[in-house]
Structures are given as structure tokens and as C-alpha cells.
Design an enzyme around this catalytic site. Structure first.
Site, PDB file in Angstrom:
ATOM      1  N   PRO A 361       0.821  -1.218   0.000  1.00 54.88           N
ATOM      2  CA  PRO A 361       0.000   0.000   0.000  1.00 54.88           C
ATOM      3  C   PRO A 361       0.856   1.269   0.000  1.00 54.88           C
ATOM      4  CG  PRO A 361      -0.108  -1.149   2.116  1.00 54.88           C
ATOM      5  CD  PRO A 361       0.680  -2.022   1.207  1.00 54.88           C
ATOM      6  N   PRO A 362       0.242   2.416  -0.193  1.00 52.20           N
ATOM      7  CA  PRO A 362       1.011   3.650  -0.245  1.00 52.20           C
ATOM      8  C   PRO A 362       1.686   3.939   1.092  1.00 52.20           C
ATOM      9  CG  PRO A 362      -1.258   4.013  -0.965  1.00 52.20           C
ATOM     10  CD  PRO A 362      -1.191   2.639  -0.419  1.00 52.20           C
ATOM     11  N   GLY A 365       7.137   2.888   1.940  1.00 49.25           N
ATOM     12  CA  GLY A 365       8.553   3.091   1.659  1.00 49.25           C
ATOM     13  C   GLY A 365       9.038   2.513   0.353  1.00 49.25           C
ATOM     14  N   SER A 683     -14.784 -12.292  -0.235  1.00 48.11           N
ATOM     15  CA  SER A 683     -14.221 -12.549   1.091  1.00 48.11           C
ATOM     16  C   SER A 683     -15.089 -12.015   2.225  1.00 48.11           C
ATOM     17  CB  SER A 683     -12.801 -11.987   1.189  1.00 48.11           C
ATOM     18  OG  SER A 683     -12.850 -10.589   1.172  1.00 48.11           O
ATOM     19  N   LYS A 726      -4.945  -7.598   5.724  1.00 45.73           N
ATOM     20  CA  LYS A 726      -6.157  -7.626   6.538  1.00 45.73           C
ATOM     21  C   LYS A 726      -5.832  -7.778   8.014  1.00 45.73           C
ATOM     22  CE  LYS A 726      -9.118  -9.446   2.897  1.00 45.73           C
ATOM     23  NZ  LYS A 726      -9.736 -10.663   2.356  1.00 45.73           N
TER      24      LYS A 726
HETATM   25  P1  ADP Z   1       5.435   4.538  -1.171  1.00 43.58           P
HETATM   26  O1  ADP Z   1       6.340   4.766  -2.312  1.00 43.58           O
HETATM   27  O2  ADP Z   1       5.386   3.096  -0.753  1.00 43.58           O
HETATM   28  O3  ADP Z   1       4.102   5.117  -1.296  1.00 43.58           O
HETATM   29  P2  ADP Z   1       7.203   6.320   0.201  1.00 43.58           P
HETATM   30  O4  ADP Z   1       8.498   5.707  -0.160  1.00 43.58           O
HETATM   31  O5  ADP Z   1       6.777   7.541  -0.496  1.00 43.58           O
HETATM   32  O6  ADP Z   1       6.070   5.230   0.104  1.00 43.58           O
HETATM   33  O7  ADP Z   1       7.183   6.563   1.770  1.00 43.58           O
HETATM   34  C1  ADP Z   1       6.486   7.606   2.391  1.00 43.58           C
HETATM   35  C2  ADP Z   1       7.353   8.193   3.474  1.00 43.58           C
HETATM   36  O8  ADP Z   1       7.513   7.258   4.532  1.00 43.58           O
HETATM   37  C3  ADP Z   1       8.718   8.550   3.009  1.00 43.58           C
HETATM   38  O9  ADP Z   1       9.101   9.759   3.573  1.00 43.58           O
HETATM   39  C4  ADP Z   1       9.574   7.420   3.554  1.00 43.58           C
HETATM   40  O10 ADP Z   1      10.880   7.849   3.794  1.00 43.58           O
HETATM   41  C5  ADP Z   1       8.872   7.072   4.824  1.00 43.58           C
HETATM   42  N1  ADP Z   1       9.081   5.677   5.183  1.00 43.58           N
HETATM   43  C6  ADP Z   1       8.378   4.627   4.753  1.00 43.58           C
HETATM   44  N2  ADP Z   1       8.841   3.482   5.278  1.00 43.58           N
HETATM   45  C7  ADP Z   1       9.882   3.821   6.051  1.00 43.58           C
HETATM   46  C8  ADP Z   1      10.775   3.079   6.889  1.00 43.58           C
HETATM   47  N3  ADP Z   1      10.697   1.739   7.018  1.00 43.58           N
HETATM   48  N4  ADP Z   1      11.722   3.741   7.549  1.00 43.58           N
HETATM   49  C9  ADP Z   1      11.810   5.077   7.442  1.00 43.58           C
HETATM   50  N5  ADP Z   1      11.010   5.835   6.688  1.00 43.58           N
HETATM   51  C10 ADP Z   1      10.041   5.219   6.009  1.00 43.58           C
END
Ligand code: ADP
Length: 786
Positions: A361-362, A365, A683, A726
Site C-alpha cells: 500500500p502507499p 517506503g 471474502s 487484513k
Molecule cells: P510509497 O512509495 O510506498 O508510497 P514512500 O516511499 O513515499 O512510500 O514513503 C512515504 C514516506 O515514509 C517517506 O518519507 C519514507 O521515507 C517514509 N518511510 C516509509 N517506510 C519507512 C521506513 N521503514 N523507515 C523510514 N522511513 C520510512
């Protein structure tokens, strides 16, 4: 034998000089090439005896041994003046022609040819018609001498001074380049006037040809002169401009462009194309609308990277450090990334390694992992979102024949990268669709296929582009939506989302410091208590990732920074109490503990774009005739699930303690909030069944229990997808017991230990087991109540 004595007789013998080509006319002189031994002997014979020689021409030039039949019958009597030996072994003799002879027969063939001849007397042709012919021939000849470069200028003066008509004809004929048959015809025409007549026809023809030739020549010359003139003028103009320090902007542009094309390091095909287009550009007037089109095309060709590459940094320890520096947790993901990099490094690009694809999901990271990989390798990073792409041209660009055509997103991103080997992130590959404008996924397959992507074709660029050095990484929200052909090519790495504790760590160690820095704040100026962060996670966000959390933290930073600027504050500490003053009222209710159990409301869990989410399923009975009403934008499959749930309840009515007339006297209404969001999938089957049976039996359902699973008519519980998301969603919502299909037990393998500790899992094989957990026997209620 003295010469005079010969002449008196009617016929006499002479050595013969046979020529393979060319006619010697009487009263003219010319060179004759001699190669044959017999002819040389004949010449020696003539000179030794101070005799004349008979010059004839062969009908067939290739013959060496000849008889009477092989020569033209009229010969020219001649004197041999001088002989010259030539380097190639032949001899050139200069022969002065005298008068016409008729060859009667051969008298000797060895060691040289000797013939019996008789002189031909020419009738004296005077009179007006002959004189008229003479003048006509002279007039034509004058014109010809002016036009024909091969005839010397004084030939006409010479001709003018010849009184004798026959001699004039012979002289003029010898000056023309007549073929042997025509010349022979003139030689054998004895009457001077007749000869002049025939000659005049040849002259007229020759004149026609010469005039035409001269016309063509003049036209060609004019054309040449014109272009040459323009060329010189243009060169002069350039020279003048150079002297004055001025430049023609278009010419200067073209010159710049040429240097840039040379420096771009394009492959041969592209360079040739660029050169062609540049040449076209140079020839167009600057006002032409095409100029802009060609110029921007060339601009694209020279700015897309063709050669420039970064050198890979391949120290895996450094790579691991980079990944840790930017990301909390995710040990398995990091390990797989490092393995992937190690394999690539060992194989040195030879191995066709699959494309990495981060699924989740969004805000979990995915993008930032991609960036870290690029940073670890020392490569540039570019990102292209494929969400909602339906047109192939978005990937491949439009052909240049379209107005406003541009390259597709791939080439755009490559230009942005500026190197041939960036880390290239293709976002949302699960959201690529196809429609009438062509299927973009086939273009994508080409991009990602190592067999093909060294010659990727963009419609606009129109030359092959090499993508083979690019490190592609894809991302997707939902695995099942990636088209299978694409999924097969990729190595999937799943990131289902974070649990609360992980989010707190991420916030403290990464998000807060990052946001402080972005807003120009220090740790001393703004701090968050762990309690405040937890409250933010629980009551202000409900997500699998940390994107909204980061946004809320950023929002607080902005407000604090503004208060600093307005001098209202010097330092701030955000705790549980003050949080509301920054963020307003809470947005979500966390946990279900405080809510009371209800009849007809079951808690299901669905997988969504955003990860997973809990959703309530409501069922109510109204007086009616046994109808089933379904609302909440349910998809076809979900509606059928509801039908199946009802059929199950009816078929097991006795067992479930439901009187048959309930079905006859009531209508059943199933509603799944939120009503505006479309829902689909099987589901929710057991959730709907549970809510229905609760409504029918008046037994309340525990709010602590969430469930997922497909139901069959017989009440069997079938496995479903998206379990990890889930479970995390249920945990996030503060659920205590999670009911799931028995055959989904394996999906618990990757669930974080903290979640396994805090959630009770019930594996159900059939509906009875679900009801045993969900329905509260002790709670008030019971059959018969309204
Ligand atoms: P996605 O591409 O999956 O939508 P992003 O890479 O844009 O997510 O992440 C959103 C924010 O959350 C970014 O600023 C990212 O650095 C931070 N983030 C996500 N997961 C982690 C993690 N495990 N550790 C540190 N920062 C994280």
C-alpha cells in the site's frame, strides 16, 4: 619502275596499305597506324622504289588476312611521308592522299599485298548548280567549325580557298567524324556535285546535333553558374558577417547543433538521422513552420543520454548501510534487495536478472527504497507513474507527424536522468489499462524485457534507444491486478504495511527528524512525546504506511515554525494534551472495546488500495415477503455471496434455531458502509452470513471479533487473499480476535511477532465455527423479539 610510266597505262600495280578503320580521302593527309607485318613490308616496298601506295579500308576491321572481297573497292593513291615507331610496337605513317583508284584485283599476297588498280578520272563540274552546292556546303561548314570543338578554327578558311568542287567535298568530309560507311559512300561518289549534295546532308545533320548540344551545354552552364554564384555570395556574406562579428542566427544554431550531435555519442543510426534532419533544417527558410519542429526534434536527440553513465559503487556493506540509514526495520526486504544487488554484481549485467517489484500500500517506503538503491549504487534515480495510463503513446510517444508530438514517458525520464544507467522506478504497474488507443502494457513489456529493451522504439525519436543498462524497479499496490505477463517477469517483494510500534519507531527516528530539517527547526525547538505520536497514529491516521503520519507531523512543524516566526514561541513540545490544539478533533476512533456488541452488525476486513481496512456489515429485518435487498455499491460477486449466505441460513434454519416463517414475513436488507465506496469480492461471505444469522436469531455479535472468508452454500469457509494486509488492518483497529479460513493458516508466517501476540486467531473450516466465536450466547436477546 618510274612513276610517270605507271600513270600513262590504264592500270598498274601498287603495294597495298589496308586499314582496319578510317577512310583516307584524296588530297588530304593523315596518320595511319600499321601493325601487320605484311603492311610494313608494303610500305618498305613503296619507299624503296619511291612508289605510291594504295590505301583501302577493310569492311570487317577484325580480319588480318584479306582478299578482294574484304575491302571497299575504291582506294586512295597515297605517298608515304614519314614513319614513326611507337612504343607499343606499331608504326605510324603519315600518308598524303592523291587521287581515287579502283582496285581491280590482288596480284600478290605474300610477303605483302599488291594490287592491280586503275585511276578514276573525275569529271570537271562547273556551272551554277555546282557553285550553289559549293556555297551551301561552305556556309554549313562555317557554322559547324564554330560549334564543334574538334575542328580547328582555320579549317573553314582553308575550305573557303579551295576552288575545285570535288576537292572541297573531300576536304570537308575528312574534317567531319563520319562513320566508315558514310565516308566510303562519299569516297565512291565520283561526280563532285553529287558528292557535295550527299555531304551537305551529313553537314545539316551534324549541325542539328551540334546546335542541340550547344543549347544543352548553355543551359547546364547557366544552372551551374547560378548555384556557384549563390554559393560564392553566401560564402562572402558569411565572411563579411564574421568580420563584422555578426552571425546569422540560424547558421550559428546549425553550427552549434552539429557540434552537439558530434559530442552526443549517438549510435550510427541516430547520428545519421540527426545529420539528415540538420541538413534539412539548414535548407529551410527560417520562417518555415517546420524549422521549430525539426529543431525540437534535434534538441531531443542531443539531450537524451546515449553514452554518459555513472560508475557503479558495488560495495555491498555500503549498500546495506545506505538502506539502514533511510529505513527502519524491513529486515527481509533489505536482505532480498542486497541479494539481488549481489547477484547483479556477480553476473555483471550478463545475467538477465528479473525486475524487482515492490508490492504494498502507499506510504510503506517503496519509493524511498528505490531511491536508496540508487544512492547505494551511485546511480541517478528517476520515477515514472503509470497510474491510469491507457494509451500506448504515453509510453512510446507520438509520431512526429502529429501536431505537438513528444516522446513518451520512458524517454522523458531518460532525459531527466541524463545517464544511460539510472535506477528507473515504474510506479503503479498494477494500474495500467488498455483501451481503444492501444495497449500500453505491451510497450511496457518491451521496456522490461532484456531481450528487447536494447532497442526500445519511441515513436517520436524514431531511432532505437538502448535501455539495457537501466535498472528497472516496479511498484504496485495490489499484486493480483498486475497483468500476468508482467508479473512473470518480476521478482516480487511484498511490503504489507507497518504495525503501530513500527510506525512509532519510524516516526521518532526518521519522520520527525526529516520534517524538522525540512522546516528549518531543531530538536530543541520542537519535540514530540511518544504518547503524542501514538495518539497521532491511532486517532489521526488509519493507514498501512506512514504517509499520512508524515503529513500530520509536517503540518505540526509548519504551525510551530509560523509561531516562531511570529515570535509567539521559542520552543514547543507536543504531547497527548496539546495534540488536539495542533491537529483539531480526532479523525478516527481507535479500538472497538468501548462500543457495545450489537445485533446484525458484523466486522469484516477488506483489502483496499490503501492496504486493508475494517468494515461493518449491517443486516436488518423488516416486515415483508422474504425479499433480499443489498446496498452499499456491492459488486456482482459480493451480491452472490450475500445470496449464498441467505440460502445457507434458510437451509440450516432449524439447526440455527430460526423459525421458517421469519423468512416469509420479513424482508432482509444487507448494507455495507461506507456506501459510496464500491466493494467487490467473495471474502465478505462469512461476515454477511454472520450478520444475517445474528439479525435472524437476535443474538448480538462481539465487536472484538473481525473476520474474513468466502462462504459456500453448505457453510464451508474457503480461503481468501490479502491476508497480511487484513491482519494488519484488524490489529490497527484494535480488534482482539480474528477469524480466518483454515486454509489461510500459512499466511501467518510473515506476520510480525507483536501482532501474533496481541491478536487471537481462530481458523474456521465451516460457518458453525465462525458463529461459535462471533455470536455471544450470554448476551441478552433471543428469538421472537422485533
Ligand atoms: P510509497 O512509495 O510506498 O508510497 P514512500 O516511499 O513515499 O512510500 O514513503 C512515504 C514516506 O515514509 C517517506 O518519507 C519514507 O521515507 C517514509 N518511510 C516509509 N517506510 C519507512 C521506513 N521503514 N523507515 C523510514 N522511513 C520510512
Amino acid at each position: 619502275m618510274p612513276r610517270r610510266a605507271q600513270r600513262r597505262t590504264a592500270s598498274f600495280e601498287l603495294p597495298l596499305l589496308p586499314r582496319r578503320r578510317g577512310i583516307l580521302f584524296p588530297s588530304t593527309a593523315g596518320p595511319v597506324l600499321v601493325g601487320r607485318r605484311t603492311t610494313l613490308r608494303a610500305i618498305e616496298e613503296a619507299t624503296e622504289h619511291d612508289s605510291m601506295i594504295a590505301v583501302v579500308t577493310q569492311r570487317e576491321p577484325s580480319l588480318t588476312d584479306i582478299t578482294e572481297a574484304d575491302i571497299y573497292p575504291i582506294a586512295t593513291e597515297g605517298t608515304v611521308n614519314r614513319a614513326l615507331r611507337l612504343p607499343d610496337g606499331t608504326t605510324q605513317v603519315w600518308v598524303q592522299g592523291q587521287r581515287r583508284l579502283r582496285v581491280l584485283r590482288f596480284t600478290l599476297t605474300d610477303p605483302y599485298y599488291r594490287v592491280l588498280v586503275e585511276p578514276i578520272e573525275e569529271p570537271d563540274d562547273h556551272g551554277v548548280p555546282t557553285e550553289a552546292m559549293r556555297r551551301a556546303v561552305l556556309a554549313l561548314f562555317e557554322k559547324i567549325t564554330q560549334l564543334a570543338p574538334s575542328i580547328p578554327d582555320d579549317a573553314y578558311v582553308m575550305a573557303m580557298n579551295i576552288e575545285h568542287a570535288g576537292w572541297l567535298a573531300d576536304y570537308v568530309a575528312s574534317s567531319l567524324e563520319l562513320d566508315d560507311d558514310a565516308a566510303e559512300d562519299l569516297l565512291s561518289t565520283i561526280r563532285p556535285r553529287e558528292r557535295l549534295e550527299k555531304l551537305s546532308i551529313h553537314l545539316a545533320k551534324e549541325l542539328d546535333v551540334l546546335e542541340l548540344q550547344s543549347k544543352i551545354h548553355v543551359r547546364v552552364q547557366e544552372e551551374l553558374d547560378k548555384t556557384q554564384r549563390e554559393y560564392f555570395l553566401r560564402e562572402q556574406m558569411k565572411a563579411i558577417q564574421r568580420e563584422l562579428g555578426e552571425h546569422d542566427p540560424q547558421a550559428r544554431d546549425a553550427m552549434d547543433m552539429r557540434t552537439r550531435i558530434e559530442q552526443a555519442g549517438m549510435p550510427a543510426e541516430a547520428a545519421a538521422k540527426a545529420e539528415d534532419e540538420l541538413r534539412r533544417l539548414e535548407q529551410l527558410p527560417s520562417a518555415s513552420p517546420e524549422v521549430g519542429i525539426i529543431r525540437s526534434y534535434l534538441e531531443w536527440l542531443v539531450t537524451v543520454p546515449w553514452q554518459k553513465a555513472t560508475t557503479d559503487q558495488l560495495e555491498l556493506k555500503d549498500a546495506a548501510r545506505t538502506l539502514d540509514r533511510h529505513h527502519f526495520g524491513l529486515p527481509k526486504v533489505k536482505e532480498r534487495i542486497l541479494e539481488y544487488m549481489a547477484v547483479r554484481q556477480l553476473a555483471k549485467d550478463k545475467l538477465r536478472s528479473p525486475i524487482l517489484c515492490f508490492v504494498g500500500p502507499p506510504g510503506v517506503g517503496k519509493t524511498s527504497l528505490g531511491r536508496s538503491i540508487a544512492e547505494a549504487l551511485g546511480r541517478r534515480f528517476v520515477r515514472v507513474s503509470l497510474g491510469g495510463i491507457r494509451d500506448e503513446a504515453e509510453v512510446r510517444g507520438h509520431r512526429r507527424t502529429y501536431v505537438g508530438a513528444l516522446p513518451g514517458r520512458i524517454i522523458h525520464a531518460m532525459r531527466q536522468a541524463g545517464t544511460v544507467n539510472p535506477v528507473f522506478m515504474l510506479d503503479e504497474v498494477d494500474k495500467v489499462g488498455a483501451d481503444f488507443r492501444g495497449d500500453p502494457s505491451s510497450a511496457l513489456l518491451e521496456v522490461l524485457d532484456p531481450e528487447q529493451n536494447h532497442s526500445f522504439s519511441d515513436h517520436y525519436l524514431d531511432v532505437d534507444y538502448d535501455l539495457s543498462k537501466v535498472l528497472f524497479i516496479a511498484t504496485a499496490n495490489i499484486l493480483d491486478r498486475i497483468i500476468p505477463a508482467l508479473r512473470d517477469r518480476m521478482e516480487l517483494i511484498e511490503l504489507p504495511g507497518y504495525i503501530e510500534d513500527e510506525k512509532l519507531h519510524i516516526a521518532q527516528q526518521f519522520l520527525v527528524p526529516k520534517q524538522l530539517e525540512e522546516h528549518g527547526l531543531s530538536r530543541l525547538q520542537l519535540s514530540f512525546t511518544p504518547g503524542a505520536l501514538r495518539k497521532m497514529v491511532r486517532e489521526y491516521t488509519r493507514e498501512a504506511g506512514v504517509r499520512a503520519l508524515e503529513r500530520e507531523i509536517g503540518g505540526i512543524c509548519r504551525k510551530v515554525a509560523r509561531r516562531f516566526a511570529e515570535d509567539q514561541l521559542t520552543s514547543a513540545r507536543v504531547d497527548v494534551q496539546s495534540l488536539e490544539s495542533y491537529l483539531g478533533a480526532q479523525k478516527f476512533y481507535w479500538g472497538a472495546a468501548e462500543e457495545s456488541d450489537q445485533v446484525g452488525v458484523a466486522t469484516g476486513v477488506a483489502r483496499t488500495e490503501l492496504g486493508g481496512d475494517v468494515l461493518g456489515v449491517e443486516v436488518t429485518l423488516m416486515p415483508g415477503k422474504g425479499g433480499l435487498m443489498l446496498t452499499g455499491q456491492l459488486g456482482e460477486v459480493m451480491r452472490e455471496s450475500a445470496q449464498a449466505a441467505l440460502s445457507y441460513a434458510r437451509s440450516r434454519a432449524a439447526e440455527l434455531d430460526i423459525s421458517a416463517e421469519v423468512f416469509e414475513k420479513n424482508d432482509i436488507h444487507v448494507h455495507v458502509p461506507a456506501g459510496a465506496v464500491p466493494k467487490e469480492g467473495p471474502s465478505a461471505g462469512i461476515t454477511i452470513a454472520t450478520a444475517m444469522i445474528s439479525a435472524l436469531t437476535r443474538r448480538p455479535i462481539s465487536r472484538q471479533v473481525a473476520m474474513t472468508g468466502e462462504i459456500t452454500l453448505r457453510g464451508r469457509v474457503l480461503p481468501v487473499g490479502g491476508l497480511k494486509e487484513k491482519i494488519l488492518a484488524a490489529h490497527r483497529a484494535g480488534i482482539k480476535t480474528f477469524v480466518l479460513p483454515k486454509r489461510n493458516e500459512k499466511d501467518l508466517a510473515d506476520v510480525p511477532a507483536a501482532v501474533l501476540r496481541e491478536l487471537r486467531f481462530v481458523f474456521a473450516g465451516d460457518m458453525a465455527e465462525v458463529l461459535r466465536v462471533a455470536l455471544d450466547d450470554r448476551a441478552p436477546g433471543g428469538r421472537g423479539e422485533p
